[in-house]
Design an enzyme around this catalytic site. Structure first.
Site: not given
Ligand code: ASP
Length: 342
Positions: A15, A60, A92, A277, A279
């Site tokens: 992003t 990503s 991500d 887990t 969690c």
């Molecule tokens: N979809 C984007 C990525 O992982 C989200 C980000 O960069 O925060 O490339």
């Protein structure tokens, strides 16, 4: 006069370097030159910066083990030229990449800091500038002429984390990551406060880069009502060598006969099953409840307090390095890169 630190900035995408596509309205990555233009502050840092941009910056979500190996090789090739590395990466799958690099880079004695942002760099309220600038400062930081950080980390929203302990838990807030089972390594406010007790200690060994990963693994996440068909489909998937069994609480699962039988059969066939887990915090403790005793008896390996992201990377790494079942079990139960508490 002290020499300026040299930091290599590797741009993979994410992003931070995206903008809205005029036609579709989707966020798509733009090239590194555009990104540099948005951060004129980079030239004012007291650090010598060298840039390695990916030719095709990526979201990503398209990350692959082959790219983790490419990143590890890039670091190996440039290791002697730099004091530290910053990798710009989408958030991500950042925890997966950080975990994978921690295993691939054996005897790392320099900082490798992954960062990115929740808002693109071109937007007014972007979190990208602070993340990037502070990540560079951390990668350049020295005390008594030695790097302060000597491991793979994620820096995001004022906090430095051990990469293989992180989990992206929020897709909305600037604080997108958490490290529930390991303390934060540093906090950035007016100055950067390092937690020396939590940071990995440097050693005198030379960097050893591993260049193979085996992706023949799967995650079987349990839920009440999961059917025998689904469990067996995953346990019998073609080519599968290991499975992360995502269990309830401290490593618990159904005691239904068909389920335990399916686990027993898979283990007898030679499949490795690692209990992790569902969690966010806490650890798998086989035998605490009767609902984990059957798993332990069948030969399921307790994953302690490992995250699913680190378990994925660790299994790929371990399977690529040995096919000896005893050795695999030993490695999975050992703390290789600070990823579990033993
Ligand atoms: N979809 C984007 C990525 O992982 C989200 C980000 O960069 O925060 O490339």
């Amino acid at each position: 006069m002290t020499k300026k630190s040299k930091v290599i900035l590797i741009y993979t995408g994410g992003t931070i370097g995206m903008m809205e596509d005029a036609k579709s309205g989707h966020l798509i990555p733009f090239d590194f030159k555009q990104l540099q233009k948005q951060i004129p502050e980079l030239s004012r840092l007291d650090v010598e910066l060298l840039y390695i941009p990916f030719e095709h910056p990526m979201d990503s979500s398209n990350m692959q083990p082959a790219i983790w190996i490419k990143l590890a090789k890039l670091i190996e090739k440039n290791y002697s030229k730099a004091d530290g590395f910053v990798i710009l990466h989408g958030s991500d799958t950042m925890s997966f990449t950080a975990s994978a690099l921690s295993f691939l880079l054996d005897n790392l004695n320099k900082p490798v800091i992954l960062t990115g942002s929740q808002l693109p760099i071109g937007t007014i309220r972007t979190d990208g500038k602070e993340n990037l600038i502070t990540a560079i400062e951390i990668a350049a930081a020295k005390e008594n002429n030695k790097s302060v950080v000597t491991e793979v980390c994620i820096y995001f929203e004022s906090q430095l984390y051990r990469g293989n302990r992180t989990h992206k838990f929020n897709s909305e807030h600037f604080k997108a990551f958490q490290s529930a089972n390991y303390p934060i390594l540093a906090k950035a406010g007016v100055s950067i406060h390092y937690k020396h007790n939590a940071l990995k200690k440097a050693n005198n060994k030379s960097l050893k880069v591993h260049t193979s990963l085996d992706a023949n693994i799967a995650i079987l996440k349990l839920f009440p009502g999961i059917t025998q068909n689904v469990v067996e489909a995953i346990l019998n998937a073609k080519g599968i060598k290991a499975i992360i069994l995502e269990t309830f609480g401290s490593g618990n699962a159904s005691t239904e006969k068909w389920f335990i039988d399916a686990i027993n059969t898979a283990i007898k066939k030679g499949i490795i099953i690692l209990n992790v887990t569902q969690c966010n915090a806490g650890a798998v403790q086989h035998g605490k409840y009767a609902t984990s005793a059957g798993l332990a008896k069948a030969g399921v390996i307790a994953g302690a307090d490992i995250t699913t992201e680190a378990a994925v990377a660790k299994l790929m790494f371990v399977l690529a390095n040995t096919s000896n079942k005893k050795e695999i079990e030993k490695l999975l139960k050992s703390d290789l890169r600070g990823e579990i508490t033993v």
